[in-house]
Design an enzyme around this catalytic site. Structure first.
Site, PDB file in Angstrom:
ATOM      1  N   ILE A 132       5.834  21.952  25.524  1.00  0.00           N
ATOM      2  CA  ILE A 132       5.617  22.838  26.681  1.00  0.00           C
ATOM      3  C   ILE A 132       4.894  22.120  27.822  1.00  0.00           C
ATOM      4  O   ILE A 132       5.048  22.476  28.985  1.00  0.00           O
ATOM      5  CB  ILE A 132       4.860  24.119  26.229  1.00  0.00           C
ATOM      6  CG1 ILE A 132       5.074  25.262  27.218  1.00  0.00           C
ATOM      7  CG2 ILE A 132       3.376  23.843  26.012  1.00  0.00           C
ATOM      8  CD1 ILE A 132       4.695  26.634  26.671  1.00  0.00           C
TER       9      ILE A 132
ATOM     10  N   ASN B 157      -8.028  29.871  21.732  1.00  0.00           N
ATOM     11  CA  ASN B 157      -8.936  30.693  20.914  1.00  0.00           C
ATOM     12  C   ASN B 157      -9.931  31.363  21.861  1.00  0.00           C
ATOM     13  O   ASN B 157      -9.945  31.078  23.052  1.00  0.00           O
ATOM     14  CB  ASN B 157      -9.630  29.840  19.848  1.00  0.00           C
ATOM     15  CG  ASN B 157     -10.399  28.698  20.487  1.00  0.00           C
ATOM     16  OD1 ASN B 157     -11.286  28.906  21.321  1.00  0.00           O
ATOM     17  ND2 ASN B 157     -10.031  27.472  20.137  1.00  0.00           N
TER      18      ASN B 157
ATOM     19  N   VAL C 140      -0.954  23.571  20.237  1.00  0.00           N
ATOM     20  CA  VAL C 140      -0.476  23.552  21.617  1.00  0.00           C
ATOM     21  C   VAL C 140      -1.667  23.524  22.590  1.00  0.00           C
ATOM     22  O   VAL C 140      -1.601  22.892  23.659  1.00  0.00           O
ATOM     23  CB  VAL C 140       0.487  24.739  21.882  1.00  0.00           C
ATOM     24  CG1 VAL C 140      -0.209  26.069  21.860  1.00  0.00           C
ATOM     25  CG2 VAL C 140       1.239  24.554  23.183  1.00  0.00           C
ATOM     26  N   ASP C 141      -2.767  24.122  22.188  1.00  0.00           N
ATOM     27  CA  ASP C 141      -3.997  24.133  22.994  1.00  0.00           C
ATOM     28  C   ASP C 141      -4.461  22.689  23.250  1.00  0.00           C
ATOM     29  O   ASP C 141      -4.723  22.296  24.399  1.00  0.00           O
ATOM     30  CB  ASP C 141      -5.057  24.927  22.206  1.00  0.00           C
ATOM     31  CG  ASP C 141      -6.242  25.356  23.057  1.00  0.00           C
ATOM     32  OD1 ASP C 141      -6.207  25.088  24.273  1.00  0.00           O
ATOM     33  OD2 ASP C 141      -7.192  25.941  22.497  1.00  0.00           O
TER      34      ASP C 141
ATOM     35  N   TYR D 278      -2.865  30.161  13.406  1.00  0.00           N
ATOM     36  CA  TYR D 278      -3.216  31.569  13.220  1.00  0.00           C
ATOM     37  C   TYR D 278      -2.303  32.312  12.236  1.00  0.00           C
ATOM     38  O   TYR D 278      -2.563  33.464  11.905  1.00  0.00           O
ATOM     39  CB  TYR D 278      -3.257  32.305  14.562  1.00  0.00           C
ATOM     40  CG  TYR D 278      -4.541  32.054  15.358  1.00  0.00           C
ATOM     41  CD1 TYR D 278      -5.540  31.226  14.858  1.00  0.00           C
ATOM     42  CD2 TYR D 278      -4.755  32.664  16.591  1.00  0.00           C
ATOM     43  CE1 TYR D 278      -6.713  30.991  15.576  1.00  0.00           C
ATOM     44  CE2 TYR D 278      -5.932  32.441  17.318  1.00  0.00           C
ATOM     45  CZ  TYR D 278      -6.907  31.603  16.807  1.00  0.00           C
ATOM     46  OH  TYR D 278      -8.067  31.394  17.510  1.00  0.00           O
TER      47      TYR D 278
HETATM   48  N1  AR6 Z   1       4.548  22.595  22.954  1.00  0.00           N
HETATM   49  C1  AR6 Z   1       5.020  23.786  22.544  1.00  0.00           C
HETATM   50  N2  AR6 Z   1       4.637  24.344  21.384  1.00  0.00           N
HETATM   51  C2  AR6 Z   1       3.763  23.679  20.605  1.00  0.00           C
HETATM   52  C3  AR6 Z   1       3.219  22.422  20.964  1.00  0.00           C
HETATM   53  C4  AR6 Z   1       3.650  21.880  22.206  1.00  0.00           C
HETATM   54  N3  AR6 Z   1       3.192  20.707  22.661  1.00  0.00           N
HETATM   55  N4  AR6 Z   1       2.385  22.038  19.969  1.00  0.00           N
HETATM   56  C5  AR6 Z   1       2.415  22.985  19.019  1.00  0.00           C
HETATM   57  N5  AR6 Z   1       3.238  23.998  19.400  1.00  0.00           N
HETATM   58  P1  AR6 Z   1      -0.878  26.804  17.459  1.00  0.00           P
HETATM   59  P2  AR6 Z   1      -1.892  29.563  17.259  1.00  0.00           P
HETATM   60  C6  AR6 Z   1       3.613  25.236  18.696  1.00  0.00           C
HETATM   61  O1  AR6 Z   1      -1.468  26.430  16.152  1.00  0.00           O
HETATM   62  O2  AR6 Z   1      -1.179  29.775  15.990  1.00  0.00           O
HETATM   63  C7  AR6 Z   1      -5.536  26.100  18.353  1.00  0.00           C
HETATM   64  O3  AR6 Z   1      -6.406  25.209  17.728  1.00  0.00           O
HETATM   65  C8  AR6 Z   1       3.442  25.300  17.208  1.00  0.00           C
HETATM   66  O4  AR6 Z   1       4.589  24.724  16.554  1.00  0.00           O
HETATM   67  O5  AR6 Z   1      -1.019  25.837  18.568  1.00  0.00           O
HETATM   68  O6  AR6 Z   1      -1.847  30.617  18.310  1.00  0.00           O
HETATM   69  C9  AR6 Z   1      -6.264  27.087  19.268  1.00  0.00           C
HETATM   70  O7  AR6 Z   1      -7.399  26.511  19.876  1.00  0.00           O
HETATM   71  C10 AR6 Z   1       3.355  26.795  16.960  1.00  0.00           C
HETATM   72  O8  AR6 Z   1       4.667  27.346  16.791  1.00  0.00           O
HETATM   73  O9  AR6 Z   1      -1.489  28.187  18.010  1.00  0.00           O
HETATM   74  C11 AR6 Z   1      -6.613  28.195  18.372  1.00  0.00           C
HETATM   75  O10 AR6 Z   1      -7.813  27.947  17.682  1.00  0.00           O
HETATM   76  C12 AR6 Z   1       2.800  27.356  18.254  1.00  0.00           C
HETATM   77  O11 AR6 Z   1       2.777  26.273  19.177  1.00  0.00           O
HETATM   78  C13 AR6 Z   1      -5.466  28.228  17.398  1.00  0.00           C
HETATM   79  O12 AR6 Z   1      -4.935  26.912  17.395  1.00  0.00           O
HETATM   80  C14 AR6 Z   1       1.416  27.913  18.122  1.00  0.00           C
HETATM   81  O13 AR6 Z   1       0.644  27.132  17.215  1.00  0.00           O
HETATM   82  C15 AR6 Z   1      -4.384  29.180  17.860  1.00  0.00           C
HETATM   83  O14 AR6 Z   1      -3.398  29.275  16.870  1.00  0.00           O
END
Ligand code: AR6
Length: 332
Positions: free
Chosen positions: A11, A24, A33-34, A121
Site C-alpha cells: 500500500i 493501534n 502495514v503500520d 489483530y
Molecule cells: N501493504 C498492504 N498491506 C499490508 C502491508 C503493506 N505494506 N503489510 C502488511 N499488510 P496488520 P492489524 C497487510 O497486522 O491486524 C500493527 O503492529 C497484512 O497482510 O498490519 O490491523 C499495528 O501497530 C494484513 O492483511 O494490522 C497494530 O498494533 C493487513 O495488512 C496492529 O498491527 C493488516 O495486518 C494492527 O493489526
C-alpha cells in the site's frame, strides 16, 4: 472503470490521495502495514501522530503522507478479534465508515484500504472482507463524488477472498433521494442517445429524455404515478436502471437499461432476477414490457431471457411522436 479495485501489493507504493493505516490506539507505530507506512513516510509521520493523542478503536484520524506518494494517511484502529464477542464486526465496519467520513470532509477522491485487523489483530479474513466491501459499497451509493476505492491486499489469501466476493459486486438499490434521481437521469440520457438515435432520430430522443427521463419527470413518476425506480450498481458504479409499475395483475417493466460498457457482464440477468422476485411477491401473473420494433438487439436479449412477443403497440408519446413497439411478456 470500476469504482472499486482489488489489487495485490504494498500500500505504501500507491499513488492515491489517501492510504489507510491499520494502526493501534497509541498511533505511535508498530509492525505490519503500520510499520511499513511509517518507514516509507519518514520520521515526520511519527511527529504528526504524536500530536493526535491516540485514537479509539473503530475511529480514524488523518495526517499528511510526507514522503509517501499519497498525500494523506488516514489512521484507523481496528478491533482485536476475541471470538466475536466484543462488537468486533461493528467496530470494523465503523473503521471503514470513519475513514470514509474523513475522505468526504477532505475532498479526497481516491483512497486505498489495507485489510484492517486481519494481521496481528486476528480478525477472520472472509468476514473482514465482507464487512469492508459492504460498508464501502453502501457509502459509495450515497457519495458519487468519490472516484476510486482500492482494496490493497498484501497476502495471497486476502487477495483471493476479495476476488471471490462475487455475490455483492452487484447491488440494486431503490431510487429515492434527489441525488439518486440525478444519477438515473444522467444514465438515461447517455443510454437513449447511444442506443435510440439511430432507431428513432435525435429529435424524438431529445423529446423522450426531456419529457420522461429528466430528473423532474422521474420524480413525478415516483411520487405521483406509482413507478418504482432502481439503480443497478456494479462494483459501486451506477451501471443501469430499472423502472417498474404494477398494472392490474401484470408488472410493467417500464425501463430496463444497462450501460454500453457493462452489457454482457451478467447485469441484465441479475436485474431480471430482481424484477421476477418483486413480481412474485406482488402475485403478478406476468412481467410485460414494450420494446421498439427496430431495436433488434434488445428484442433478442429479452427473447433469451424468456420473454415472448405478444403483439404490437403504437403509442402516441406527444409532440407528434409515436413509438412503434412490440409488446413482450414473461409468464410467471
Ligand atoms: N501493504 C498492504 N498491506 C499490508 C502491508 C503493506 N505494506 N503489510 C502488511 N499488510 P496488520 P492489524 C497487510 O497486522 O491486524 C500493527 O503492529 C497484512 O497482510 O498490519 O490491523 C499495528 O501497530 C494484513 O492483511 O494490522 C497494530 O498494533 C493487513 O495488512 C496492529 O498491527 C493488516 O495486518 C494492527 O493489526
Amino acid at each position: 472503470m470500476a469504482k472499486i479495485e482489488i489489487i495485490r501489493g504494498d500500500i505504501t507504493q500507491l499513488n492515491v490521495d489517501a492510504i489507510v493505516n491499520a494502526a493501534n490506539r497509541s498511533l505511535l507505530g508498530g509492525g505490519g502495514v503500520d510499520g511499513a507506512i511509517h518507514r516509507a513516510a519518514g520520521p515526520e509521520l511519527l511527529e504528526a501522530c504524536e500530536r493526535l493523542n491516540g485514537c479509539n478503536t473503530g475511529d480514524a484520524k488523518i495526517t499528511p503522507g510526507f514522503r509517501l506518494p499519497s498525500k494523506y494517511v488516514i489512521h484507523t484502529v481496528g478491533p482485536v478479534w476475541n471470538n466475536g464477542k466484543n462488537r468486533e464486526k461493528e467496530l470494523l465496519a465503523s473503521c471503514y465508515r470513519q475513514c470514509l467520513r474523513i475522505v468526504s470532509e477532505n475532498g479526497i477522491k481516491t483512497i486505498a484500504f489495507p485489510n484492517i485487523s486481519t494481521g496481528v489483530y486476528g480478525f477472520p479474513k472472509p468476514e473482514a472482507a465482507s464487512i469492508a466491501f459492504e460498508t464501502v459499497q453502501d457509502f459509495l451509493t450515497e457519495h458519487p463524488e468519490l472516484e476510486k476505492v482500492i482494496f490493497c491486499c498484501f497476502d495471497e489469501e486476502n487477495f483471493s477472498i476479495y476476488n471471490n466476493l462475487n455475490f455483492n459486486k452487484i447491488i440494486i438499490k431503490r431510487v429515492q433521494s434527489p441525488q439518486a434521481i440525478q444519477i438515473v437521469a444522467g444514465l438515461a440520457s447517455t443510454i437513449w442517445n447511444e442506443h435510440y438515435v439511430l432507431i428513432i432520430g435525435q429529435e424524438q430522443v431529445d423529446y423522450m429524455v426531456a419529457s420522461f427521463q429528466s430528473a423532474d419527470a422521474i420524480e413525478k413518476q415516483i411520487n405521483n404515478e406509482n413507478y418504482e425506480y432502481y439503480l443497478i450498481y456494479h462494483l459501486s458504479e451506477p451501471s443501469g436502471y430499472i423502472s417498474i409499475k404494477l398494472m392490474g395483475d401484470e408488472l410493467f417493466l417500464s425501463k430496463f437499461y444497462i450501460t454500453k460498457e457493462k452489457r454482457g457482464t451478467g447485469l441484465g440477468k441479475e436485474g431480471l432476477k430482481f424484477v421476477i422476485n418483486i413480481a412474485k411477491k406482488l402475485d403478478a401473473k406476468a412481467i410485460t414490457l414494450t420494446v421498439n420494433k427496430y431495436n433488434i438487439k434488445s428484442i433478442k436479449a429479452y427473447d433469451k431471457m424468456g420473454f415472448k412477443n405478444t403483439g404490437s403497440v403504437v403509442s402516441d408519446i406527444g409532440a407528434g411522436f409515436v413509438m412503434d413497439d412490440f409488446k413482450m411478456s414473461y409468464e410467471l
